[in-house]
Design an enzyme around this catalytic site. Structure first.
Site, PDB file in Angstrom:
ATOM      1  N   VAL A  30      -2.367  -2.418   7.977  1.00 13.23           N
ATOM      2  CA  VAL A  30      -1.150  -1.608   7.999  1.00 13.23           C
ATOM      3  C   VAL A  30      -1.257  -0.777   6.722  1.00 13.23           C
ATOM      4  O   VAL A  30      -0.967  -1.260   5.636  1.00 13.23           O
ATOM      5  CB  VAL A  30       0.129  -2.470   8.008  1.00 13.23           C
ATOM      6  CG1 VAL A  30       1.362  -1.595   7.889  1.00 13.23           C
ATOM      7  CG2 VAL A  30       0.193  -3.332   9.258  1.00 13.23           C
ATOM      8  N   PRO A  31      -1.750   0.464   6.838  1.00 14.38           N
ATOM      9  CA  PRO A  31      -2.156   1.226   5.658  1.00 14.38           C
ATOM     10  C   PRO A  31      -0.998   1.829   4.857  1.00 14.38           C
ATOM     11  O   PRO A  31      -0.852   3.050   4.750  1.00 14.38           O
ATOM     12  CB  PRO A  31      -3.059   2.313   6.256  1.00 14.38           C
ATOM     13  CG  PRO A  31      -2.478   2.545   7.610  1.00 14.38           C
ATOM     14  CD  PRO A  31      -2.014   1.180   8.082  1.00 14.38           C
ATOM     15  N   CYS A  32      -0.207   0.967   4.259  1.00 16.47           N
ATOM     16  CA  CYS A  32       0.938   1.431   3.488  1.00 16.47           C
ATOM     17  C   CYS A  32       0.501   2.231   2.262  1.00 16.47           C
ATOM     18  O   CYS A  32       1.287   3.000   1.715  1.00 16.47           O
ATOM     19  CB  CYS A  32       1.841   0.266   3.100  1.00 16.47           C
ATOM     20  SG  CYS A  32       1.005  -1.038   2.206  1.00 16.47           S
ATOM     21  N   HIS A  33      -0.764   2.080   1.848  1.00 16.62           N
ATOM     22  CA  HIS A  33      -1.264   2.875   0.723  1.00 16.62           C
ATOM     23  C   HIS A  33      -1.309   4.364   1.065  1.00 16.62           C
ATOM     24  O   HIS A  33      -1.354   5.195   0.165  1.00 16.62           O
ATOM     25  CB  HIS A  33      -2.649   2.376   0.288  1.00 16.62           C
ATOM     26  CG  HIS A  33      -3.705   2.523   1.330  1.00 16.62           C
ATOM     27  ND1 HIS A  33      -3.842   1.629   2.381  1.00 16.62           N
ATOM     28  CD2 HIS A  33      -4.668   3.465   1.500  1.00 16.62           C
ATOM     29  CE1 HIS A  33      -4.852   2.024   3.147  1.00 16.62           C
ATOM     30  NE2 HIS A  33      -5.369   3.129   2.632  1.00 16.62           N
ATOM     31  N   ARG A  34      -1.247   4.716   2.327  1.00 12.77           N
ATOM     32  CA  ARG A  34      -1.284   6.119   2.760  1.00 12.77           C
ATOM     33  C   ARG A  34       0.082   6.783   2.747  1.00 12.77           C
ATOM     34  O   ARG A  34       0.214   7.945   3.140  1.00 12.77           O
ATOM     35  CB  ARG A  34      -1.885   6.216   4.157  1.00 12.77           C
ATOM     36  CG  ARG A  34      -3.325   5.744   4.219  1.00 12.77           C
ATOM     37  CD  ARG A  34      -3.880   5.816   5.622  1.00 12.77           C
ATOM     38  NE  ARG A  34      -5.201   5.171   5.664  1.00 12.77           N
ATOM     39  CZ  ARG A  34      -5.737   4.638   6.747  1.00 12.77           C
ATOM     40  NH1 ARG A  34      -5.079   4.675   7.905  1.00 12.77           N
ATOM     41  NH2 ARG A  34      -6.921   4.065   6.691  1.00 12.77           N
TER      42      ARG A  34
END
Length: 165
Positions: A130-134
């Site tokens: 879940v690419p919350c860094h994006r």
């Protein structure tokens, strides 16, 4: 529940999952023991590395700088319905691209909930998958990250995303 710890070029990671899907993954740690500790209490879990072979291979490729998708099934049964919507929206952000907290909020059907989106992303148990860094601030600023700002910068840099602030 099942778990394993494994090494990547960025460090040791851990994964825990259930019959329904992945529950939690750690960001890279300095040792196998630290990756295991970061997963939490494993007393009710069984070490089954082969169960995670596919996702481990994709994590290794990801940290070697290759574009990778994580289409894995997730067990989000302990999340609130809003958290699930936020995390599903974050999964729509393509590798190497970013979106704003407002964009994610609009995808959840609550366009004014940017702050709540940030809180939900801060509780994301599956970083990278879940690419919350994006997700960045509306002004392009880095925003927050549960793994720390330097880890967020590292992940974005790994994907070829340039952050100026």
């Amino acid at each position: 529940m099942f778990y394993t710890a494994f090494d990547t070029s960025a460090g040791w990671m851990g994964i825990i999952g259930s019959a329904l899907g992945l529950i939690h993954v750690t960001l890279p740690q300095t040792s196998e023991q630290e990756a295991g500790r970061s997963l939490g209490d494993l007393e009710c879990a069984t070490s089954v590395p082969q169960r995670f072979e596919s996702v481990i291979g994709r994590f290794r490729a990801y940290f070697d700088g290759r574009e990778v998708d994580f289409p894995d099934r997730l067990d989000l049964s302990v999340a609130t319905s809003f958290q699930r919507r936020v995390w599903q929206a974050a999964r729509l952000i393509p590798y190497g691209e970013t979106r704003s907290y407002g964009w994610v909020a609009s995808k959840t059907g609550r366009p004014k909930a940017s702050r709540a989106v940030g809180q939900a992303l801060g509780r994301n148990p599956l970083p990278v998958i879940v690419p919350c860094h994006r997700v960045l601030a509306a002004d392009g600023g880095i925003g927050g990250f549960s793994g720390g700002i330097e880890a967020k910068r590292f992940l974005l840099s790994l994907e070829g995303t340039i952050i100026t602030s």
